[in-house]
Design a protein around this motif. Structure first.
Motif, PDB file in Angstrom:
ATOM      1  N   LYS A  47      -4.230  13.989   0.948  1.00 48.72           N
ATOM      2  CA  LYS A  47      -3.684  13.692   2.274  1.00 48.72           C
ATOM      3  C   LYS A  47      -4.725  12.978   3.130  1.00 48.72           C
ATOM      4  N   VAL A  50      -4.862   9.383   1.996  1.00 44.15           N
ATOM      5  CA  VAL A  50      -3.714   8.629   2.506  1.00 44.15           C
ATOM      6  C   VAL A  50      -3.886   8.357   3.996  1.00 44.15           C
ATOM      7  N   LYS A  54      -3.990   4.862   5.930  1.00 49.04           N
ATOM      8  CA  LYS A  54      -3.001   4.571   6.973  1.00 49.04           C
ATOM      9  C   LYS A  54      -3.687   4.141   8.254  1.00 49.04           C
ATOM     10  N   MET A  71      -2.449  17.862  -0.869  1.00 44.13           N
ATOM     11  CA  MET A  71      -1.783  16.767  -1.574  1.00 44.13           C
ATOM     12  C   MET A  71      -2.622  16.432  -2.799  1.00 44.13           C
ATOM     13  N   GLN A  75       0.386  12.727  -6.143  1.00 44.94           N
ATOM     14  CA  GLN A  75       1.147  12.429  -4.928  1.00 44.94           C
ATOM     15  C   GLN A  75       0.430  11.383  -4.076  1.00 44.94           C
ATOM     16  N   ALA A  76      -0.887  11.545  -3.929  1.00 46.63           N
ATOM     17  CA  ALA A  76      -1.652  10.613  -3.102  1.00 46.63           C
ATOM     18  C   ALA A  76      -1.629   9.203  -3.686  1.00 46.63           C
ATOM     19  N   LYS A  78       0.643   7.857  -5.672  1.00 49.26           N
ATOM     20  CA  LYS A  78       1.988   7.297  -5.468  1.00 49.26           C
ATOM     21  C   LYS A  78       2.151   6.801  -4.040  1.00 49.26           C
ATOM     22  N   GLU A  79       1.740   7.616  -3.078  1.00 53.90           N
ATOM     23  CA  GLU A  79       1.907   7.230  -1.681  1.00 53.90           C
ATOM     24  C   GLU A  79       1.049   6.016  -1.328  1.00 53.90           C
ATOM     25  N   GLU A  82       2.782   3.021  -2.698  1.00 60.36           N
ATOM     26  CA  GLU A  82       3.972   2.713  -1.897  1.00 60.36           C
ATOM     27  C   GLU A  82       3.603   2.068  -0.568  1.00 60.36           C
ATOM     28  N   MET A  83       2.415   2.387  -0.049  1.00 60.76           N
ATOM     29  CA  MET A  83       1.921   1.793   1.201  1.00 60.76           C
ATOM     30  C   MET A  83       1.402   0.377   0.982  1.00 60.76           C
TER      31      MET A  83
END
Length: 133
Positions: A47, A50, A54, A71, A75-76, A78-79, A82-83
């Motif tokens: 997290k 990410v 961000k 996280m 998961q990280a 993938k995110e 996706e970003m």
């Protein structure tokens, strides 16, 4: 003015180290910084990785642990993908099974390395990045 190949190859690469274990973070930071061509930043979980991206931080290389609280690395990763994060993301973990490794790769890793991280591996990752600059 366009930057020359020499200017881009002389710049320090930015590396994000993501691991929940303070000892591993310190060890990986020491290994990475022996190359003297990097600036490192460390975070404790996916997290945080990410969130920092961000917030606008950009890295050339992200060393991502798989198993973390809050996280995990899957998961990280993938995110981040996706970003639109295009950094080289390398899973550095002690995942034992082929299916665990494959699940992590499928999340969007560029490469996978089993713990403990070694200097030769870091140098190889940096060379791959520098060829693209």
């Amino acid at each position: 003015m366009a930057s020359t190949k020499t200017e881009s190859s002389n710049r320090k690469l930015r590396v994000l180290i993501v691991d929940d274990c303070a000892t591993i973070r310190l060890f990986n930071k020491m290994i990475v910084e022996t190359t003297r061509r990097v600036v490192t930043q460390v975070v404790e979980d996916g997290k945080e990785a990410v969130d920092i991206c961000k917030g606008g931080a950009v890295f050339d290389l992200i060393l991502m642990d798989r198993n973390m609280p809050i996280m995990n690395g899957i998961q990280a990763t993938k995110e981040l993908r996706e970003m639109g994060v295009t950094s080289m993301i390398v899973g550095v973990t002690d995942a034992n099974t082929t299916s665990e490794k494959q699940e992590f790769m499928d999340a969007g890793l560029d490469d996978f390395y089993s713990k403990p991280l070694k200097l030769a591996a870091v140098q190889a990752f940096i060379q791959r990045i520098e060829k693209k600059l």
